[in-house]
Design an enzyme around this catalytic site. Structure first.
Site, PDB file in Angstrom:
ATOM      1  N   ASP A   1     -10.363  -5.414  -3.302  1.00  0.00           N
ATOM      2  CA  ASP A   1      -9.666  -4.383  -2.528  1.00  0.00           C
ATOM      3  C   ASP A   1     -10.427  -3.068  -2.670  1.00  0.00           C
ATOM      4  O   ASP A   1     -10.530  -2.504  -3.757  1.00  0.00           O
ATOM      5  CB  ASP A   1      -8.238  -4.223  -3.050  1.00  0.00           C
ATOM      6  CG  ASP A   1      -7.355  -3.398  -2.135  1.00  0.00           C
ATOM      7  OD1 ASP A   1      -7.876  -2.506  -1.444  1.00  0.00           O
ATOM      8  OD2 ASP A   1      -6.132  -3.640  -2.122  1.00  0.00           O
TER       9      ASP A   1
ATOM     10  N   HIS B   1      -7.621  -5.687   0.816  1.00  0.00           N
ATOM     11  CA  HIS B   1      -6.403  -4.909   1.061  1.00  0.00           C
ATOM     12  C   HIS B   1      -5.497  -5.528   2.115  1.00  0.00           C
ATOM     13  O   HIS B   1      -4.279  -5.596   1.937  1.00  0.00           O
ATOM     14  CB  HIS B   1      -6.801  -3.494   1.477  1.00  0.00           C
ATOM     15  CG  HIS B   1      -5.698  -2.500   1.351  1.00  0.00           C
ATOM     16  ND1 HIS B   1      -5.135  -2.143   0.143  1.00  0.00           N
ATOM     17  CD2 HIS B   1      -5.034  -1.761   2.292  1.00  0.00           C
ATOM     18  CE1 HIS B   1      -4.192  -1.237   0.336  1.00  0.00           C
ATOM     19  NE2 HIS B   1      -4.095  -1.001   1.624  1.00  0.00           N
TER      20      HIS B   1
ATOM     21  N   SER C   1       0.818  -1.211   0.000  1.00  0.00           N
ATOM     22  CA  SER C   1       0.000   0.000   0.000  1.00  0.00           C
ATOM     23  C   SER C   1       0.855   1.266   0.000  1.00  0.00           C
ATOM     24  O   SER C   1       1.585   1.518  -0.959  1.00  0.00           O
ATOM     25  CB  SER C   1      -0.967  -0.045   1.195  1.00  0.00           C
ATOM     26  OG  SER C   1      -1.960   0.933   1.081  1.00  0.00           O
TER      27      SER C   1
END
Length: 324
Positions: free
Chosen positions: A268, A299, A147
């Site tokens: 996600d 995620h 991320s």
């Protein structure tokens, strides 16, 4: 570096792994704490055996504990160390629980928190790359990000492209850049981004691990801007002084010329597959963009799913070079 009291160190040591603490000072004076696992559980270090360096960077509002506290001790850091061929380094971004120090700024004062992930990419990642390579005597290293840990890397390589030569491969898990299609609370907070920054200098806590509100605001600004990945917006006057233009420039992702592999999930809601597709179209040396073979993959599954090893880690570890 001598071991000191640290929750992460206790976690790693309690599982039977060797651990070191290292401090890295950035160009703008922030002091970052890295945790190193130089070899696996029960292994005997051999001075004549060189290992490939793998650096792992965490996401927004976390510390490196996300790679350590996992189902069945299947954390990525342990898996890599146990192969016997990787020297594992774990990063902590400025402002989180373990990297909340500065050479002269006090974290209790607002000036300390005047940063976003722009500074993390422009200062933190270059400092870490150069420190780790100098410490290990290696000329290149592998980078794994999740991320925001990916966003930091892309910023680094965009603003300091000479560092691409020091990265043999980058693995991006749920890679953040454009967040135009994000389905999280960011969608509702973004219209109030200017008010948010004016109200509060820091998002504090342990897990979440703390960061500046400017970091959150930077994501919100990018959401408001649509499908782009741009620098922090200080307003027209300050932008002109900093960037030479009234609007924040986009990061030039074509400057990311080291080999990149992206792994993403269809479900996600933070880094939407459409944003990953946009990112993939912009990178200078994309090798593959790989959807995880689970339609429900989200995620945080890259970190905490009991299937993360089988579906993700076992897929990209063979892509990491071995020391020559």
């Amino acid at each position: 570096m001598p071991i000191k009291n640290c929750l992460q160190v206790e976690i790693i040591a309690s599982r039977g792994y060797p651990v070191e603490i290292h401090e890295v000072i950035t160009e703008d004076g922030y002091i970052l704490e890295l945790h190193r696992i130089p070899y696996g559980k029960g292994q005997v270090p051999k001075r004549d055996v060189e290992k490939q360096v793998v650096f792992i960077q965490q996401r927004f509002l976390n510390t490196d504990n996300v790679w350590l506290i996992t189902p069945n001790d299947q954390g990525l850091a342990y898996i890599l160390a146990d192969t016997g061929v990787y020297d594992v380094w774990l990063g902590n971004a400025r402002g989180n629980t373990y990297s909340r120090k500065h050479v002269y700024l006090d974290p209790s004062e607002e000036d300390y928190w005047n940063f976003s992930f722009d500074e993390m990419g422009n200062y933190d990642i270059p400092a870490v790359i150069n420190y780790v390579l100098a410490k290990t005597g290696r000329s290149t290293m592998s980078y794994v990000g999740h991320s925001m840990g990916c966003a930091m890397f892309f910023i680094c390589m965009s603003l300091r492209p000479e560092l691409n030569a020091k990265i043999d491969v980058m693995i991006g898990l749920a890679p953040a850049s454009s967040v135009a299609e994000s389905q999280t609370g960011l969608r509702f907070q973004a219209p109030f981004v200017n008010l948010l920054v004016n109200l509060l200098p820091v998002i504090d806590g342990h897990n979440p691990a703390g960061t500046s509100v400017r970091t959150a605001a930077h994501f919100a600004q990018n959401f408001n801007a649509g499908q782009t990945f741009q620098r922090y917006d200080f307003g027209p006057t300050e932008n002109q002084l900093r960037y030479g233009q009234a609007t924040p420039p986009a990061y030039d992702l074509s400057q990311v010329t080291c080999p990149v592999f992206l792994f993403w999930g269809q479900s996600d809601k933070v880094v939407d597959p459409r944003d990953v597709a946009w990112l993939a179209s912009k990178l200078g040396n994309l090798k593959a963009s790989i959807q995880v073979e689970d339609q429900s993959w989200n995620h945080v599954d890259h970190l905490f799913s009991p299937d993360a090893k089988r579906l993700v880690y076992d897929k990209f570890i063979p892509l990491l070079p071995k020391a020559s």
